[in-house]
Structure formats: C-alpha cells, structure tokens
Motif scaffolding. Sequence first.
Motif, PDB file in Angstrom:
ATOM      1  N   UNK A 121      65.296   1.483  86.098  1.00 34.50           N
ATOM      2  CA  UNK A 121      65.691   2.570  86.991  1.00 34.50           C
ATOM      3  C   UNK A 121      67.176   2.550  87.302  1.00 34.50           C
ATOM      4  N   UNK A 122      67.744   1.345  87.475  1.00 36.20           N
ATOM      5  CA  UNK A 122      69.171   1.225  87.781  1.00 36.20           C
ATOM      6  C   UNK A 122      70.032   1.682  86.612  1.00 36.20           C
ATOM      7  N   UNK A 123      69.502   1.536  85.398  1.00 37.14           N
ATOM      8  CA  UNK A 123      70.252   1.945  84.210  1.00 37.14           C
ATOM      9  C   UNK A 123      69.953   3.386  83.815  1.00 37.14           C
ATOM     10  N   UNK A 124      69.110   4.063  84.587  1.00 39.56           N
ATOM     11  CA  UNK A 124      68.774   5.454  84.280  1.00 39.56           C
ATOM     12  C   UNK A 124      67.838   5.616  83.101  1.00 39.56           C
ATOM     13  N   UNK A 125      67.049   4.574  82.809  1.00 42.22           N
ATOM     14  CA  UNK A 125      66.118   4.617  81.682  1.00 42.22           C
ATOM     15  C   UNK A 125      64.727   5.010  82.165  1.00 42.22           C
ATOM     16  N   UNK A 126      63.908   5.621  81.293  1.00 40.32           N
ATOM     17  CA  UNK A 126      62.531   5.932  81.680  1.00 40.32           C
ATOM     18  C   UNK A 126      61.708   4.648  81.816  1.00 40.32           C
ATOM     19  N   UNK A 127      60.622   4.733  82.551  1.00 39.42           N
ATOM     20  CA  UNK A 127      59.777   3.560  82.796  1.00 39.42           C
ATOM     21  C   UNK A 127      59.094   3.074  81.520  1.00 39.42           C
ATOM     22  N   UNK A 128      58.764   3.988  80.622  1.00 40.25           N
ATOM     23  CA  UNK A 128      58.043   3.624  79.400  1.00 40.25           C
ATOM     24  C   UNK A 128      58.933   3.726  78.161  1.00 40.25           C
ATOM     25  N   UNK A 129      58.652   2.872  77.200  1.00 41.97           N
ATOM     26  CA  UNK A 129      59.300   2.924  75.895  1.00 41.97           C
ATOM     27  C   UNK A 129      58.348   3.643  74.941  1.00 41.97           C
ATOM     28  N   UNK A 130      58.844   4.592  74.178  1.00 38.00           N
ATOM     29  CA  UNK A 130      58.043   5.276  73.172  1.00 38.00           C
ATOM     30  C   UNK A 130      58.730   5.117  71.817  1.00 38.00           C
ATOM     31  N   UNK A 131      58.008   4.529  70.879  1.00 42.93           N
ATOM     32  CA  UNK A 131      58.543   4.309  69.530  1.00 42.93           C
ATOM     33  C   UNK A 131      57.670   5.021  68.511  1.00 42.93           C
ATOM     34  N   UNK A 132      58.303   5.548  67.475  1.00 43.74           N
ATOM     35  CA  UNK A 132      57.591   6.232  66.394  1.00 43.74           C
ATOM     36  C   UNK A 132      57.948   5.588  65.067  1.00 43.74           C
ATOM     37  N   UNK A 133      56.966   5.497  64.207  1.00 40.72           N
ATOM     38  CA  UNK A 133      57.200   5.030  62.840  1.00 40.72           C
ATOM     39  C   UNK A 133      56.366   5.903  61.915  1.00 40.72           C
ATOM     40  N   UNK A 134      56.968   6.354  60.835  1.00 41.80           N
ATOM     41  CA  UNK A 134      56.262   7.216  59.885  1.00 41.80           C
ATOM     42  C   UNK A 134      56.479   6.727  58.466  1.00 41.80           C
ATOM     43  N   UNK A 135      55.529   7.029  57.635  1.00 45.54           N
ATOM     44  CA  UNK A 135      55.666   6.757  56.217  1.00 45.54           C
ATOM     45  C   UNK A 135      54.978   7.894  55.461  1.00 45.54           C
ATOM     46  N   UNK A 136      55.449   8.153  54.267  1.00 48.69           N
ATOM     47  CA  UNK A 136      54.870   9.199  53.428  1.00 48.69           C
ATOM     48  C   UNK A 136      54.310   8.539  52.177  1.00 48.69           C
ATOM     49  N   UNK A 137      53.118   8.929  51.788  1.00 54.82           N
ATOM     50  CA  UNK A 137      52.479   8.350  50.616  1.00 54.82           C
ATOM     51  C   UNK A 137      51.828   9.442  49.787  1.00 54.82           C
ATOM     52  N   UNK A 138      51.512   9.098  48.555  1.00 53.00           N
ATOM     53  CA  UNK A 138      50.786  10.042  47.701  1.00 53.00           C
ATOM     54  C   UNK A 138      49.524   9.364  47.220  1.00 53.00           C
ATOM     55  N   UNK A 139      48.389  10.037  47.408  1.00 59.72           N
ATOM     56  CA  UNK A 139      47.111   9.488  46.956  1.00 59.72           C
ATOM     57  C   UNK A 139      47.079   9.360  45.439  1.00 59.72           C
ATOM     58  N   UNK A 140      46.342   8.390  44.968  1.00 59.25           N
ATOM     59  CA  UNK A 140      46.217   8.193  43.521  1.00 59.25           C
ATOM     60  C   UNK A 140      45.516   9.388  42.879  1.00 59.25           C
ATOM     61  N   UNK A 141      45.882   9.702  41.648  1.00 59.99           N
ATOM     62  CA  UNK A 141      45.280  10.861  40.958  1.00 59.99           C
ATOM     63  C   UNK A 141      43.914  10.539  40.360  1.00 59.99           C
ATOM     64  N   UNK A 142      42.963  10.209  41.230  1.00 56.20           N
ATOM     65  CA  UNK A 142      41.634   9.830  40.748  1.00 56.20           C
ATOM     66  C   UNK A 142      40.709  11.029  40.594  1.00 56.20           C
ATOM     67  N   UNK A 143      41.216  12.231  40.892  1.00 51.96           N
ATOM     68  CA  UNK A 143      40.381  13.438  40.806  1.00 51.96           C
ATOM     69  C   UNK A 143      41.320  14.642  40.738  1.00 51.96           C
ATOM     70  N   UNK A 144      40.747  15.834  40.584  1.00 52.77           N
ATOM     71  CA  UNK A 144      41.552  17.049  40.588  1.00 52.77           C
ATOM     72  C   UNK A 144      41.965  17.385  42.016  1.00 52.77           C
ATOM     73  N   UNK A 145      43.179  17.860  42.156  1.00 52.08           N
ATOM     74  CA  UNK A 145      43.675  18.220  43.475  1.00 52.08           C
ATOM     75  C   UNK A 145      43.239  19.632  43.834  1.00 52.08           C
ATOM     76  N   UNK A 146      42.840  19.822  45.072  1.00 45.29           N
ATOM     77  CA  UNK A 146      42.411  21.141  45.549  1.00 45.29           C
ATOM     78  C   UNK A 146      43.506  21.745  46.433  1.00 45.29           C
TER      79      UNK A 146
END
Length: 199
Positions: free
Chosen positions: A165-190
């Motif tokens: 509070x003294x530093x003007x920060x919010x009470x909670x920390x919120x962190x995000x992490x993302x990753x992008x992947x591609x599924x294996x081509x084990x079938x035809x894509x719809x």
Amino acid sequence: MMAGNFINRLLRNEEGATLTEFGFVAPILIMMIMGIFDMAHSQYTSALMNGAMQQAARDLTLETAGSQQSNIDQRVIDAVADVTPGTATVTLEKLSHYDFSDIGEAEEFADDNGDGVCNDNEVFADANENGQWDADRGQTGIGGARDAVLYTAVVTYPRLFPMYGLAGLPQNVTLRASTVLRNQPYDEQNRSTATGNCP
C-alpha cells in the motif's frame, strides 16, 4: 546565563545523530528491500509458470492429450502452488483455432453498414460454433487434429509483504503465461462453415 550555556551545549551535542538519521532512512530502505524481494518472487513465479506451460504444451500436442487434459492441467497448477501462497487461484484456458493466424482474431462479419460493429442482423462466420459473434474466434478446448491452440494460465495471489500500500501497489499479484501449440496431424482437420446473424 546557565540556561544559555545549556542550550549552546545541547545545540553542539551530536550524540544520537546516527540513530535519528537511521530513523529517517529505515522506512524507505525496508520498503525498497521488500519491493526487491516482491519483484524477485514475481519473476521467479513467472519463469516457473512459463516452464510448466511449455511442458504442458508438449504433452497436449500428443494424440492421447484429450484423455490426459486434467492430468496435464493439474501438473501446471501443482508447479505454481509450490511457490505461491495457499490462497492463490490458478485459471487455465485453452482456445483452439484452425490456424496460427486465427489466434486473437475476431470472427469475420459482413459489415454492411460500415460502422465496424457486428450489428443490424449482419451475417458473421461462426468459427467457434457457439451461435454468437465473438471478438476471439477460438473454440474452448484443445480442438482436433492440426488445430493451433492458445493455452493460457493466470495466477492471482496476495503479495507476500505487507507494505504494498505504501508503494501504491495492488494487494494481489496477477501473472499470465501463454504458449501456442499445434496438435499432431493424426486426422483430417475440420473447419467450421457455420454462419449466424449479429444482434
């Protein structure tokens, strides 16, 4: 005369000056140290989340990932729980897309009135097949063969040190992490060809 001598001696006396100076500096110093620890913990948690997400992404691309989703998700949650307070909340989101270029893109629509908004019964391509126009065309879940999946983790927890509070920060920390992947081509894509009408 005696009072004058006493006042002069008091003004020249420097005993305890260090303690007084430390009293001025200590709160700022302590707040800086706590801030450094707080930032270091956030960076460490973020790095750990990213590592857990990369491992989860590799596991989710396998053909058997559909039956292992809950186990893979739990491993990410457990990795975050090891370094965050017990009250931390972890939210996981998986959005599948036909191609990498679809990630973060809105569903296309015929902007007949040229206002840039999906409205007035304009036709839109219902890419995620949920019956409504969306600003993100991703479909919930890991999708099917060859789909590109955006896997995101969001963790929220209370700060470890009480001086936020003294530093003007919010009470909670919120962190995000993302990753992008591609599924294996084990079938035809719809690819969805469904359409709908904007409200």
